[in-house]
Write an enzyme that holds these catalytic residues in place. Structure first.
Site, PDB file in Angstrom:
ATOM      1  N   ASP A 205       0.829  -1.204   0.000  1.00 32.56           N
ATOM      2  CA  ASP A 205       0.000   0.000   0.000  1.00 32.56           C
ATOM      3  C   ASP A 205       0.867   1.260   0.000  1.00 32.56           C
ATOM      4  O   ASP A 205       2.005   1.243   0.476  1.00 32.56           O
ATOM      5  CB  ASP A 205      -0.904  -0.032   1.240  1.00 32.56           C
TER       6      ASP A 205
ATOM      7  N   ASN B 152     -10.925  -3.242  -5.823  1.00 37.50           N
ATOM      8  CA  ASN B 152     -10.161  -2.255  -6.601  1.00 37.50           C
ATOM      9  C   ASN B 152     -10.795  -1.914  -7.952  1.00 37.50           C
ATOM     10  O   ASN B 152     -10.435  -0.903  -8.568  1.00 37.50           O
ATOM     11  CB  ASN B 152      -8.708  -2.716  -6.817  1.00 37.50           C
TER      12      ASN B 152
HETATM   13  C1  FPP Z   1      -2.087   0.045  -3.191  1.00 35.10           C
HETATM   14  O1  FPP Z   1      -1.593   1.369  -3.231  1.00 35.10           O
HETATM   15  C2  FPP Z   1      -1.595  -0.672  -4.328  1.00 35.10           C
HETATM   16  C3  FPP Z   1      -2.371  -1.279  -5.265  1.00 35.10           C
HETATM   17  C4  FPP Z   1      -3.839  -1.276  -5.251  1.00 35.10           C
HETATM   18  C5  FPP Z   1      -1.757  -1.964  -6.395  1.00 35.10           C
HETATM   19  C6  FPP Z   1      -0.466  -2.650  -6.079  1.00 35.10           C
HETATM   20  C7  FPP Z   1       0.243  -2.839  -7.347  1.00 35.10           C
HETATM   21  C8  FPP Z   1       1.571  -2.782  -7.521  1.00 35.10           C
HETATM   22  C9  FPP Z   1       2.563  -2.660  -6.430  1.00 35.10           C
HETATM   23  C10 FPP Z   1       2.141  -2.835  -8.858  1.00 35.10           C
HETATM   24  C11 FPP Z   1       1.641  -3.897  -9.743  1.00 35.10           C
HETATM   25  C12 FPP Z   1       1.843  -5.271  -9.255  1.00 35.10           C
HETATM   26  C13 FPP Z   1       2.243  -6.300 -10.028  1.00 35.10           C
HETATM   27  C14 FPP Z   1       2.184  -7.693  -9.515  1.00 35.10           C
HETATM   28  C15 FPP Z   1       2.727  -6.087 -11.395  1.00 35.10           C
HETATM   29  P1  FPP Z   1      -2.638   2.528  -3.383  1.00 35.10           P
HETATM   30  O2  FPP Z   1      -2.808   2.831  -4.813  1.00 35.10           O
HETATM   31  O3  FPP Z   1      -3.900   2.155  -2.670  1.00 35.10           O
HETATM   32  O4  FPP Z   1      -1.912   3.714  -2.661  1.00 35.10           O
HETATM   33  P2  FPP Z   1      -2.613   4.813  -1.753  1.00 35.10           P
HETATM   34  O5  FPP Z   1      -3.212   4.093  -0.581  1.00 35.10           O
HETATM   35  O6  FPP Z   1      -1.476   5.689  -1.387  1.00 35.10           O
HETATM   36  O7  FPP Z   1      -3.623   5.489  -2.607  1.00 35.10           O
END
Ligand code: FPP
Length: 247
Positions: free
Chosen positions: A24, A72
């Site tokens: 996250d 998501n």
């Molecule tokens: C949460 O951060 C992250 C995600 C919903 C996606 C995670 C994906 C990756 C690390 C990259 C892709 C993965 C692969 C396997 C290729 P957030 O967007 O919720 O961050 P925030 O809480 O700061 O908004």
């Protein structure tokens, strides 16, 4: 610190078998840099690559990462599309290196709502690595812990309806055999980056006795050093599994 020094910091006898990570804070990291959220996800992929390499070098048994939850899909379409593009690119670019590192890749979750291209990439990458014997690397995508448990219950209900088993025969271990995680060790250590203190529907069954490690570090800035610190911290925990430790 060199990679070897880092690995030597870990007491191999006190390693978790299965580490799960809620990656996250990509969006917040990007905003702090004045970048678009998508740049945070791109940076997150680079971090993931380093963490997987560390897991391979440490000979960790299993690593599961939360890449996309069943919730998501509610994000703006541009962000969802960007994440799909990243998954596709990641599988394309990384699968041979993973295979050479003896990684056994699996996906947890529904995945049938992904595009035909991604579904075929998932199929070909998991097929390629299915006989590998190194780190079990699991990507939870279109995954929700409640959804996984409901799907398992449905599979068992069908078996009961077909007369294959009786309701009384359903035990925790029979139930586990219907989960996406069949064959994986229970989660020992659950890491969440980004500062929030919650589980967010991740591996609800499997993390029943997991040790929790929360860090304010946003995922793009989560380093192999901090990953190793989390493993060392795990080694100091007193795990009782509901019992008492008699000394
Ligand atoms: C949460 O951060 C992250 C995600 C919903 C996606 C995670 C994906 C990756 C690390 C990259 C892709 C993965 C692969 C396997 C290729 P957030 O967007 O919720 O961050 P925030 O809480 O700061 O908004």
């Amino acid at each position: 610190m060199t990679a070897d020094n880092l690995l030597n910091k870990v007491d191999k006898t006190k390693m978790p078998r299965h580490v799960a990570i809620i990656m996250d804070g990509n969006g917040r990291w990007a905003s702090l840099q004045g970048l678009l959220r998508s740049a945070g996800h791109t940076a997150g992929v680079k971090t993931l690559k380093k963490i997987l390499t560390t897991a391979v070098n440490l000979k960790l048994e299993a690593l599961t990462v939360y890449a996309f939850s069943t919730e998501n899909w509610k994000r703006p379409l541009t962000e969802v599309e960007f994440l799909m593009h990243l998954f596709s690119e990641y599988l394309e670019n990384e699968k041979m290196e993973m295979h050479q590192n003896n990684v056994r890749l699996k996906f947890f979750g529904r995945t049938e709502d992904f595009s035909p291209l991604i579904q075929s990439q998932i199929k070909s990458a998991t097929e390629l690595m299915k006989n590998n014997t190194g780190v079990k690397f699991n990507i939870a995508a279109d995954y929700g812990g409640q959804d996984e448990i409901v799907r398992a219950a449905q599979k068992l209900a069908r078996k009961v309806a077909a007369g294959e088993i009786s309701a009384e025969q359903i035990s925790a271990s029979v139930f586990e055999d219907e989960l996406d995680t069949v064959g994986q060790p229970p989660v020992d250590l659950l890491i969440r980056t980004g500062g929030d203190l919650r589980i967010s529907n991740f591996l609800l069954w499997q993390a029943a006795y997991a040790e929790l490690y929360f860090t304010k570090t946003n995922f793009p800035e989560f380093t192999p050093e901090e990953f190793v610190d989390a493993l060392i911290n795990f080694g100091k925990r007193d795990r009782r599994f509901g019992g008492v430790n008699l000394v």
